[in-house]
Design an enzyme around this catalytic site. Structure first.
Site, PDB file in Angstrom:
ATOM      1  N   ASP A 190       0.837  -1.204   0.000  1.00 56.82           N
ATOM      2  CA  ASP A 190       0.000   0.000   0.000  1.00 56.82           C
ATOM      3  C   ASP A 190       0.872   1.254   0.000  1.00 56.82           C
ATOM      4  O   ASP A 190       2.104   1.186   0.018  1.00 56.82           O
ATOM      5  CB  ASP A 190      -0.934  -0.037   1.209  1.00 56.82           C
ATOM      6  CG  ASP A 190      -2.333   0.446   0.898  1.00 56.82           C
ATOM      7  OD1 ASP A 190      -2.497   1.300   0.008  1.00 56.82           O
ATOM      8  OD2 ASP A 190      -3.287  -0.027   1.554  1.00 56.82           O
ATOM      9  N   ASP A 251      -9.986   3.316  -3.419  1.00 50.63           N
ATOM     10  CA  ASP A 251     -10.734   2.124  -3.024  1.00 50.63           C
ATOM     11  C   ASP A 251     -12.113   2.093  -3.667  1.00 50.63           C
ATOM     12  O   ASP A 251     -12.772   3.127  -3.801  1.00 50.63           O
ATOM     13  CB  ASP A 251     -10.896   2.072  -1.514  1.00 50.63           C
ATOM     14  CG  ASP A 251      -9.604   1.723  -0.797  1.00 50.63           C
ATOM     15  OD1 ASP A 251      -8.554   1.655  -1.459  1.00 50.63           O
ATOM     16  OD2 ASP A 251      -9.645   1.524   0.431  1.00 50.63           O
TER      17      ASP A 251
END
Length: 578
Positions: A190, A251
């Site tokens: 990430d 997301d």
């Protein structure tokens, strides 16, 4: 962890060009894999030999990831139960392989030698034990970290306290070797820490890829690298040379939210980078939300169809232990999965849009004269949409099949028309007995028509820029000396957005329509005030207001804030892509 507009009426020649580009790209990729010494042709976006230890797959990864359902509230028993359900549900038999442990497994603790330590009350036997259990079921194991010092659990604690130190920066070699020794086959990296620290994405992920290569050389275990920097700094331009997959947007769902078709479409649009994709290297529009709260079965099928047409990784995010029969049937439909997993590894492209919001996408499949076709209705009313064989690069008559029902619709000449419900899609496979055509040469689209890069004002000579390099909602759009930085890199999507930083869209403030309304950036949401039409004369029209992107008063100074204004064709309303 970690997002509008009507495109111009399509020119038929552009759709033909899209088919030609896709065919040429796939031909080059196929030729590369056929070379006897195993070396792939270095086409745009294809991998180099240096990625051999990272890219261990040749079709889009399929599996399950913990984040969408559990967020950081995970432990051995949670992952074990989902692993068992992947097998008992038939997902493993359908091709799903990876069980990916996302954020929350680690709270940033290390021993005196710097090795990662975990709470053994939650992970009895440590992380090797859960990887071993996943392997015992004939599946592959995935794990998660951050490119920065502090991971997402520090900046966005979700289900656990803030966890400083839960990133791998400063420990790349040590951590990826440890992951490999534990037995993990997949690692998602990430960008929360990397983003907060202002790291250079390309450099950070290259260092990570190199660390994985060194780890694999020691353990003999290659790992899939999933780059998750949300589309920042245009990973499709550089990630194919160092990773298996790269996130192209924010997301698809945030913790506690219901599923949203706006978000699904926005992520689909952000992933439209077909030149970057090839076998073993994939644009990633994020995990699936099939079977999660808020979507009907029809919406789930539309979502799955979009990902299959894209050749995207398929990582389910629902709770496998209690999914409905409808959800299971959608996730395991063999014909739809075959479209996603087609060995050519290509991405479907838009080939027609006869009326705004009524779109036709085509994906070239292996075999002669075979296409996957998606008819997408972005409007709010049911509409008839036609797939013309000429737009698909096909000749003669063709057989149309619905992979969701497993039935043939018949054989048709010239094309096929069907009604598509509002905000849904129809997925088809089309096979032509006449084979493929070679559409006549067509003009190259104007520089502003598509792609990623700077947008330069004709009158000012300066670039469309986000003030202060801010990524905050409401940051002003302005002109500034062209410098190639991320705040000047704009991606035009199939739905007409102008995206920056991957997940922010050029936006007309408060959906205003008056002359002089300011232009800002905002989370992409699919609304009309984020839709822009790129015109052949270089003007850019705000679709919702039907007015042009304008540099007020013909100004040329750095920092001049942009607005919309009645279109007049002046040089302060004309732009070029550079």
């Amino acid at each position: 962890m970690g997002e509008n507009s009507s495109p111009p009426d399509p020119v038929r020649s552009f759709s033909r060009l899209a088919v030609i580009v896709q065919l040429m790209m796939l031909a080059v990729v196929s030729a590369g894999w056929a070379i006897s010494d195993g070396t792939a042709v270095a086409a745009a976006g294809t991998a180099t030999a240096a990625t051999a230890a990272v890219a261990s797959v040749t079709t889009p990864p399929m599996g399950w990831a913990s984040w969408n359902t559990f967020a950081a509230q995970i432990n051995y028993n949670v992952i074990k139960a989902q692993t068992d359900a992947m097998v008992s549900s038939g997902m493993k038999d359908a091709g799903y392989q990876y069980v990916n442990i996302d954020e929350g497994w680690w709270q940033g603790t290390r021993d005196s030698a710097g090795n990662i330590t975990v709470d053994t009350a939650e992970w009895p036997g440590g992380m090797k034990a859960i990887a071993d259990y996943i392997h015992s079921k004939g599946l592959k194991a995935g794990i998660y970290t951050d490119a920065g010092r502090d991971g997402c659990g520090y900046y966005y604690p979700t289900g656990r306290p803030a966890a400083p130190g839960s990133g791998s920066e400063g420990h790349y070699d040590q951590d990826f070797l440890q992951f490999s020794r534990w037995g993990f086959d997949f690692v998602k990296v990430d960008w929360c820490g990397g983003n907060a620290e202002g790291l250079n994405s390309r450099n950070a992920y290259q260092a990570i890829s190199d660390a994985i290569t060194r780890a694999s050389a020691q353990t003999g275990r290659p790992m899939v690298l999933s780059v998750c920097n949300w589309g920042n700094q245009s990973p499709w331009d550089w990630a194919p040379s160092m990773s298996t997959m790269w996130r192209t947007s924010g997301d698809i769902i945030y913790w506690g939210q219901s599923a949203s078709m706006d978000r699904v479409l926005a992520n689909f649009d952000s992933a439209q980078h077909p030149a970057a994709q090839s076998p073993g290297h994939y644009n990633d529009p994020d995990m699936l939300i099939v079977g999660m709260t808020g979507f009907s079965a029809a919406q789930n099928r539309t979502h799955m169809s979009l990902w299959a047409l894209s050749g995207a990784p398929l990582l389910a995010g629902n709770k496998l232990t209690d999914m409905s029969a409808d959800t299971k049937a959608i996730l395991t439909n063999r014909e739809v999965l075959a479209i996603d997993q087609d060995p050519l590894g290509g991405q479907g492209v838009k080939v027609a849009e006869d009326q705004t919001g009524r779109q036709v996408y085509s994906k070239v499949l292996s075999g002669t004269g075979r296409r996957a076709v998606l008819l997408l209705n972005r409007t709010t009313s049911a509409a008839s949409i036609t797939a013309r064989w000429s737009d698909l690069g096909l000749t003669g008559s063709a057989t149309v099949r619905n992979p969701w029902t497993g039935t043939d619709a018949g054989t048709f000449s010239g094309g096929y028309t069907t009604t598509v419900p509002a905000r849904e899609a129809v997925l088809l496979t089309v096979t032509s007995g006449g084979g493929t055509s070679s559409p006549s040469p067509t003009p190259t689209p104007t520089p502003t028509a598509s792609g990623t890069g700077a947008i330069r004002g004709v009158g000012s000579g300066r670039c469309l820029d986000v003030s202060g390099s801010s990524q905050a909602n409401g940051a002003q759009a302005q002109i500034w000396d062209c410098n190639g930085q991320a705040n000047q890199q704009w991606t035009s999507t199939a739905s007409g957005e102008l995206r920056v930083y991957g997940g922010k869209c050029l936006d007309v403030n408060n959906a205003g329509t008056a002359d002089g309304t300011s232009v800002i950036i905002w989370d992409c949401n699919g609304q009309a005030n984020q839709q822009w039409r790129l015109n052949s004369d270089g003007t850019i029209t705000a679709v919702g207001a039907n007015k042009c992107l304008d540099v007020p008063n013909n100004a040329t100074a750095n920092g001049t804030k942009l607005a919309i204004w009645s279109c007049n064709g002046g040089s302060n309303q004309r732009w070029t892509r550079s």
